[in-house]
Scaffold this active site. Structure first.
Site, short mmCIF file in Angstrom:
data_model
loop_
_atom_site.label_atom_id
_atom_site.label_comp_id
_atom_site.label_asym_id
_atom_site.label_seq_id
_atom_site.Cartn_x
_atom_site.Cartn_y
_atom_site.Cartn_z
N ASP A 2 4.80 -28.33 36.11
CA ASP A 2 3.95 -27.33 36.77
C ASP A 2 3.02 -26.68 35.75
OD1 ASP A 2 2.92 -25.50 38.61
OD2 ASP A 2 4.55 -24.07 38.29
N ASP A 22 -4.05 -27.40 38.71
CA ASP A 22 -2.60 -27.30 38.88
C ASP A 22 -2.04 -28.63 39.35
OD1 ASP A 22 -0.02 -26.58 39.35
OD2 ASP A 22 -0.43 -25.32 41.09
#
Length: 357
Positions: free
Chosen positions: A89, A273
């Site tokens: 992440d 992201d």
């Protein structure tokens, strides 16, 4: 209002973060490299070789796709090592895993770290830590232990051990934790994230990480640590400055389609992201994009579109730092059923707090 662009793993075939090609390519042909600020490049005189020869400390690690939504890597924690599957992440900086401290049914579904079985475990101050994500939240305690990714070893690495029932999508996830690769300023209580730990202690040769995300069965997706394997991209590497030193946030010049600007006409901010599978933004700007893609929505639902009407849709072009990155329809249109598709642009970032990105 800032844009939050989540470069989706559903929507993209292969990417790292931003590497333009000498002529316009579709996004699946572009391997995007992790971004660094312009001042960093100038002051540190960083120069990554364009050759395929790599430092012996460079390493690449296989990633496994989960439900077309996220990518998981295997790591080990402790001495002797205990293995876990963690999501990669880039919009968070902390490492957490399920632990034996949590006895709820949701935690029992996961591999759980046992500090009693590790000779290198050190407890923290006992203070409870809350971590919030867009897909749920956990509560845990800080600890330190040895964490290993492939042959890379991060000693005395701070991590969060879950103590309570996982909430939201985390409760039903088929992974055991999350490994954050955002910048250190986002780490809980000023702790050192794992990538910063590897870099500070000279475990990796360069402060660079990169991704190769592949939907092709013959090519594995990879996380590269300490450099970029140039066999996985075409053209020279280019850099895009980071505008804030928290998330990997950059400036977008405009978003266009058919040579017409459809959003972000005066410039906007975007966050890259790899932990998300959609492209999010403020509702009003997303609706402008959706209307351009889908002028005749089904049942007044702007995201729903007949699949057979998507065949001639042009690419949506993101212009970043003066360079065009076209996203073809196959990466912003997803199938719901045989005839019904939906657009992977979603609104609502105006309601998301920074801690939930």
């Amino acid at each position: 209002m800032k844009w939050l662009v989540l470069l989706g793993l559903v929507a993209l075939s292969e990417c790292i973060v931003i590497i333009p090609i000498t002529k316009m390519k579709t996004l699946q042909e572009v391997v995007l490299e992790e971004i660094k600020p312009k001042y960093f490049l100038e002051e540190q005189s960083y120069s990554l070789s364009q050759e395929t020869t790599l430092d012996h400390k460079f390493s690449s690690h296989p990633l496994r796709k989960i439900l077309n939504m996220a990518y998981v890597i295997n790591i080990t924690i402790g001495t002797p090592p205990q293995e876990f599957r963690v999501i990669i992440d880039t919009s968070s900086s902390d490492l957490w895993v399920s632990s034996i401290y949590c006895q709820s049914p949701s935690c029992c579904k996961h591999l759980r770290y046992n500090p009693k079985a590790s000779s290198s475990f050190q407890s923290g101050d006992g203070k409870h830590i809350n971590l919030r994500y867009g897909c749920g939240r956990i509560m845990g305690v800080l600890a330190t232990d040895t964490v290993q990714i492939g042959r890379l070893i991060a000693k005395s690495q701070t991590l969060v051990l879950s103590m309570n029932q996982l909430s939201g999508a985390l409760e039903h996830a088929s992974y055991d934790g999350i490994m954050g690769l955002a910048q250190p300023s986002l780490a809980i209580h000023g702790t050192t994230p794992i990538f910063a730990n590897l870099n500070k202690n000279g475990i990796i040769p360069e402060p660079v990480f990169a991704f190769f995300i592949s939907s092709w069965p013959q090519k594995s997706s990879l996380l590269m640590l300490g450099g970029v394997d140039h066999a996985y991209h075409k053209g020279a590497l280019k850099w895009v400055p980071v505008t804030q030193t928290h998330l990997w946030q950059i400036a977008v010049d405009r978003i266009s389609m058919n040579k017409k600007v459809i959003a972000c006409s005066g410039g906007c901010q975007a966050i890259l992201d790899v932990g998300s599978s959609f492209l999010f933004g403020p509702t009003d700007r997303v609706r402008s994009i959706q209307r351009s893609i889908n002028p005749s929505p089904l049942q007044n639902e702007q995201q729903l579109i007949l699949c057979n009407s998507t065949m001639t849709l042009p690419p949506v072009i993101f212009t970043i730092n003066g360079m065009d990155f076209p996203m073809s329809r196959k990466y912003y249109i997803q199938k719901v059923s045989k005839d019904i598709c939906f657009i992977t642009f979603n609104g609502g970032t105006e309601y998301i707090s920074p801690s939930e990105t």
